[in-house]
Design an enzyme around this catalytic site. Structure first.
Site, PDB file in Angstrom:
ATOM      1  N   LYS A  11       0.824  -1.214   0.000  1.00 37.69           N
ATOM      2  CA  LYS A  11       0.000   0.000   0.000  1.00 37.69           C
ATOM      3  C   LYS A  11       0.861   1.268   0.000  1.00 37.69           C
ATOM      4  O   LYS A  11       2.087   1.195   0.199  1.00 37.69           O
ATOM      5  CB  LYS A  11      -0.940  -0.073   1.206  1.00 37.69           C
ATOM      6  CG  LYS A  11      -1.939  -1.240   1.123  1.00 37.69           C
ATOM      7  CD  LYS A  11      -2.860  -1.270   2.345  1.00 37.69           C
ATOM      8  CE  LYS A  11      -3.925  -2.345   2.224  1.00 37.69           C
ATOM      9  NZ  LYS A  11      -4.865  -2.321   3.388  1.00 37.69           N
ATOM     10  N   TYR A  51     -12.664  -1.590  -3.378  1.00 33.72           N
ATOM     11  CA  TYR A  51     -13.139  -1.761  -1.993  1.00 33.72           C
ATOM     12  C   TYR A  51     -14.651  -1.580  -1.881  1.00 33.72           C
ATOM     13  O   TYR A  51     -15.153  -1.261  -0.798  1.00 33.72           O
ATOM     14  CB  TYR A  51     -12.407  -0.786  -1.077  1.00 33.72           C
ATOM     15  CG  TYR A  51     -10.989  -1.207  -0.740  1.00 33.72           C
ATOM     16  CD1 TYR A  51     -10.741  -2.321   0.060  1.00 33.72           C
ATOM     17  CD2 TYR A  51      -9.891  -0.489  -1.205  1.00 33.72           C
ATOM     18  CE1 TYR A  51      -9.442  -2.713   0.386  1.00 33.72           C
ATOM     19  CE2 TYR A  51      -8.588  -0.874  -0.881  1.00 33.72           C
ATOM     20  CZ  TYR A  51      -8.381  -1.992  -0.088  1.00 33.72           C
ATOM     21  OH  TYR A  51      -7.095  -2.375   0.244  1.00 33.72           O
ATOM     22  N   PHE A  59     -15.210   3.752   7.591  1.00 35.61           N
ATOM     23  CA  PHE A  59     -13.849   4.117   7.183  1.00 35.61           C
ATOM     24  C   PHE A  59     -13.661   4.123   5.670  1.00 35.61           C
ATOM     25  O   PHE A  59     -12.542   4.324   5.189  1.00 35.61           O
ATOM     26  CB  PHE A  59     -12.829   3.166   7.829  1.00 35.61           C
ATOM     27  CG  PHE A  59     -13.038   1.699   7.515  1.00 35.61           C
ATOM     28  CD1 PHE A  59     -12.599   1.141   6.324  1.00 35.61           C
ATOM     29  CD2 PHE A  59     -13.686   0.871   8.430  1.00 35.61           C
ATOM     30  CE1 PHE A  59     -12.803  -0.201   6.038  1.00 35.61           C
ATOM     31  CE2 PHE A  59     -13.888  -0.475   8.153  1.00 35.61           C
ATOM     32  CZ  PHE A  59     -13.445  -1.012   6.955  1.00 35.61           C
ATOM     33  N   ARG A  87      -2.278 -14.637   4.282  1.00 38.98           N
ATOM     34  CA  ARG A  87      -2.929 -13.932   5.405  1.00 38.98           C
ATOM     35  C   ARG A  87      -2.139 -14.169   6.698  1.00 38.98           C
ATOM     36  O   ARG A  87      -2.031 -13.274   7.535  1.00 38.98           O
ATOM     37  CB  ARG A  87      -4.382 -14.399   5.567  1.00 38.98           C
ATOM     38  CG  ARG A  87      -5.315 -14.060   4.413  1.00 38.98           C
ATOM     39  CD  ARG A  87      -5.662 -12.604   4.276  1.00 38.98           C
ATOM     40  NE  ARG A  87      -6.287 -12.036   5.437  1.00 38.98           N
ATOM     41  CZ  ARG A  87      -7.018 -10.906   5.423  1.00 38.98           C
ATOM     42  NH1 ARG A  87      -7.229 -10.256   4.274  1.00 38.98           N
ATOM     43  NH2 ARG A  87      -7.524 -10.409   6.517  1.00 38.98           N
ATOM     44  N   THR A  93      -5.416  -7.419  10.659  1.00 39.51           N
ATOM     45  CA  THR A  93      -5.688  -6.104  10.060  1.00 39.51           C
ATOM     46  C   THR A  93      -5.105  -4.980  10.910  1.00 39.51           C
ATOM     47  O   THR A  93      -4.502  -4.041  10.391  1.00 39.51           O
ATOM     48  CB  THR A  93      -7.214  -5.909   9.910  1.00 39.51           C
ATOM     49  OG1 THR A  93      -7.750  -7.019   9.186  1.00 39.51           O
ATOM     50  CG2 THR A  93      -7.535  -4.613   9.185  1.00 39.51           C
ATOM     51  N   ARG A 104       2.640  -6.964   8.843  1.00 41.13           N
ATOM     52  CA  ARG A 104       1.949  -5.820   9.460  1.00 41.13           C
ATOM     53  C   ARG A 104       2.540  -5.480  10.822  1.00 41.13           C
ATOM     54  O   ARG A 104       2.610  -4.290  11.198  1.00 41.13           O
ATOM     55  CB  ARG A 104       0.453  -6.088   9.537  1.00 41.13           C
ATOM     56  CG  ARG A 104      -0.228  -5.897   8.165  1.00 41.13           C
ATOM     57  CD  ARG A 104      -1.651  -6.368   8.176  1.00 41.13           C
ATOM     58  NE  ARG A 104      -2.409  -5.910   7.000  1.00 41.13           N
ATOM     59  CZ  ARG A 104      -3.586  -6.415   6.654  1.00 41.13           C
ATOM     60  NH1 ARG A 104      -4.145  -7.389   7.378  1.00 41.13           N
ATOM     61  NH2 ARG A 104      -4.219  -5.955   5.594  1.00 41.13           N
ATOM     62  N   ASN A 114      -2.079  -0.020   6.985  1.00 44.70           N
ATOM     63  CA  ASN A 114      -1.548  -1.307   7.444  1.00 44.70           C
ATOM     64  C   ASN A 114      -0.681  -2.037   6.418  1.00 44.70           C
ATOM     65  O   ASN A 114      -0.609  -3.257   6.417  1.00 44.70           O
ATOM     66  CB  ASN A 114      -2.684  -2.184   7.963  1.00 44.70           C
ATOM     67  CG  ASN A 114      -3.732  -2.449   6.918  1.00 44.70           C
ATOM     68  OD1 ASN A 114      -3.588  -2.029   5.785  1.00 44.70           O
ATOM     69  ND2 ASN A 114      -4.772  -3.164   7.293  1.00 44.70           N
ATOM     70  N   HIS A 117      -2.105  -5.465   1.479  1.00 43.80           N
ATOM     71  CA  HIS A 117      -3.390  -6.139   1.264  1.00 43.80           C
ATOM     72  C   HIS A 117      -3.133  -7.607   0.979  1.00 43.80           C
ATOM     73  O   HIS A 117      -2.140  -7.954   0.341  1.00 43.80           O
ATOM     74  CB  HIS A 117      -4.106  -5.525   0.055  1.00 43.80           C
ATOM     75  CG  HIS A 117      -5.303  -6.307  -0.390  1.00 43.80           C
ATOM     76  ND1 HIS A 117      -6.524  -6.180   0.229  1.00 43.80           N
ATOM     77  CD2 HIS A 117      -5.462  -7.253  -1.363  1.00 43.80           C
ATOM     78  CE1 HIS A 117      -7.384  -7.026  -0.353  1.00 43.80           C
ATOM     79  NE2 HIS A 117      -6.757  -7.674  -1.321  1.00 43.80           N
ATOM     80  N   GLU A 128      -9.601  -9.896  -7.772  1.00 43.23           N
ATOM     81  CA  GLU A 128      -8.675  -8.789  -7.510  1.00 43.23           C
ATOM     82  C   GLU A 128      -7.470  -8.836  -8.446  1.00 43.23           C
ATOM     83  O   GLU A 128      -7.000  -7.785  -8.909  1.00 43.23           O
ATOM     84  CB  GLU A 128      -8.232  -8.836  -6.048  1.00 43.23           C
ATOM     85  CG  GLU A 128      -9.382  -8.519  -5.099  1.00 43.23           C
ATOM     86  CD  GLU A 128      -9.073  -8.801  -3.635  1.00 43.23           C
ATOM     87  OE1 GLU A 128      -9.967  -8.570  -2.803  1.00 43.23           O
ATOM     88  OE2 GLU A 128      -7.950  -9.256  -3.312  1.00 43.23           O
TER      89      GLU A 128
HETATM   90  P1  IDP Z   1      -7.964  -6.815   5.646  1.00 44.47           P
HETATM   91  O1  IDP Z   1      -7.156  -5.860   4.772  1.00 44.47           O
HETATM   92  O2  IDP Z   1      -7.146  -7.347   6.794  1.00 44.47           O
HETATM   93  O3  IDP Z   1      -8.647  -7.900   4.852  1.00 44.47           O
HETATM   94  P2  IDP Z   1     -10.565  -5.518   5.829  1.00 44.47           P
HETATM   95  O4  IDP Z   1     -11.489  -5.683   6.984  1.00 44.47           O
HETATM   96  O5  IDP Z   1     -10.905  -6.225   4.558  1.00 44.47           O
HETATM   97  O6  IDP Z   1      -9.101  -5.928   6.339  1.00 44.47           O
HETATM   98  O7  IDP Z   1     -10.420  -3.970   5.563  1.00 44.47           O
HETATM   99  C1  IDP Z   1      -9.835  -3.495   4.363  1.00 44.47           C
HETATM  100  C2  IDP Z   1      -8.896  -2.357   4.701  1.00 44.47           C
HETATM  101  O8  IDP Z   1      -9.654  -1.271   5.230  1.00 44.47           O
HETATM  102  C3  IDP Z   1      -7.869  -2.660   5.807  1.00 44.47           C
HETATM  103  O9  IDP Z   1      -6.758  -3.360   5.345  1.00 44.47           O
HETATM  104  C4  IDP Z   1      -7.535  -1.259   6.288  1.00 44.47           C
HETATM  105  O10 IDP Z   1      -6.639  -0.591   5.395  1.00 44.47           O
HETATM  106  C5  IDP Z   1      -8.893  -0.572   6.218  1.00 44.47           C
HETATM  107  N1  IDP Z   1      -9.599  -0.659   7.500  1.00 44.47           N
HETATM  108  C6  IDP Z   1     -10.191  -1.759   8.038  1.00 44.47           C
HETATM  109  N2  IDP Z   1     -10.759  -1.488   9.225  1.00 44.47           N
HETATM  110  C7  IDP Z   1     -10.520  -0.171   9.451  1.00 44.47           C
HETATM  111  C8  IDP Z   1     -10.858   0.733  10.547  1.00 44.47           C
HETATM  112  O11 IDP Z   1     -11.487   0.362  11.527  1.00 44.47           O
HETATM  113  N3  IDP Z   1     -10.428   2.024  10.401  1.00 44.47           N
HETATM  114  C9  IDP Z   1      -9.727   2.467   9.309  1.00 44.47           C
HETATM  115  N4  IDP Z   1      -9.403   1.665   8.282  1.00 44.47           N
HETATM  116  C10 IDP Z   1      -9.789   0.366   8.350  1.00 44.47           C
HETATM  117 MG    MG Z   2     -10.110  -7.760   3.420  1.00 44.78          MG
END
Ligand code: IDP
Ligand code: MG
Length: 139
Positions: A11, A51, A59, A87, A93, A104, A114, A117, A128
């Site tokens: 990212k 997304y 968010f 993963r 996350t 991470r 974070n 992806h 994707e």
């Molecule tokens: P993942 O990337 O671990 O699969 P997801 O729940 O799919 O997590 O969320 C996608 C992306 O959205 C995350 O990687 C992060 O960049 C962002 N994100 C997820 N939860 C939050 C939050 O609570 N606040 C701000 N950004 C978030």
């Molecule tokens: Mg995800």
């Protein structure tokens, strides 16, 4: 696409901080083969579409801003059990919850920024990967 593939993005924060090389080294050492890879910059429309599943989340706007603020490295990776193993390699996350030694834990700043992806299913890995790459760009 075979089910032993996953899709990743390093990212904008990873690119900004100069972490591309270190993260790719971890990916290679973990046994993933790079099938496709490029530096690219998502437009707002790209990030909103990528997304879309999160469009109702609070968010979503912040996520689209973050993912479009600079270039990313997009890649398709191949390994047995690729989705689940990747993963595991990237960690939770929220880096505060991520296991020691995960990407991470080492490189993410927050739950929002974070670092990487990783696809969450074989089906999404295929969708994707195809979002970012044509068949001619996959090796
Ligand atoms: P993942 O990337 O671990 O699969 P997801 O729940 O799919 O997590 O969320 C996608 C992306 O959205 C995350 O990687 C992060 O960049 C962002 N994100 C997820 N939860 C939050 C939050 O609570 N606040 C701000 N950004 C978030
Ligand atoms: Mg995800």
């Amino acid at each position: 696409m075979a089910t032993n593939r996953t899709f990743t993005m390093l990212k904008p924060d990873s690119v900004e901080k100069g972490h591309i090389g270190a993260i790719l080294q971890m990916i290679n050492k973990a046994g993933f083969r790079i099938v496709a890879m490029k530096l690219t910059h998502m437009t707002t429309a790209d990030a909103k579409a990528f997304y879309a599943v999160h469009s109702e989340r609070p968010f979503y706007g912040e996520l689209v801003e973050y993912m479009t603020r600079g270039p990313i490295v997009a890649a398709i990776l191949e390994k047995d059990n690729a989705v689940e193993d990747f993963r595991t390699l990237i960690g939770a996350t929220n880096p505060a919850d991520a296991a020691e030694g995960t990407i991470r834990k080492l490189y993410a700043a927050s739950i929002g920024e974070n670092a990487v992806h990783g696809s969450d299913s074989d089906e999404n890995a295929a969708i994707e990967g195809a979002f970012h790459f044509s068949g001619r760009e996959m090796f």
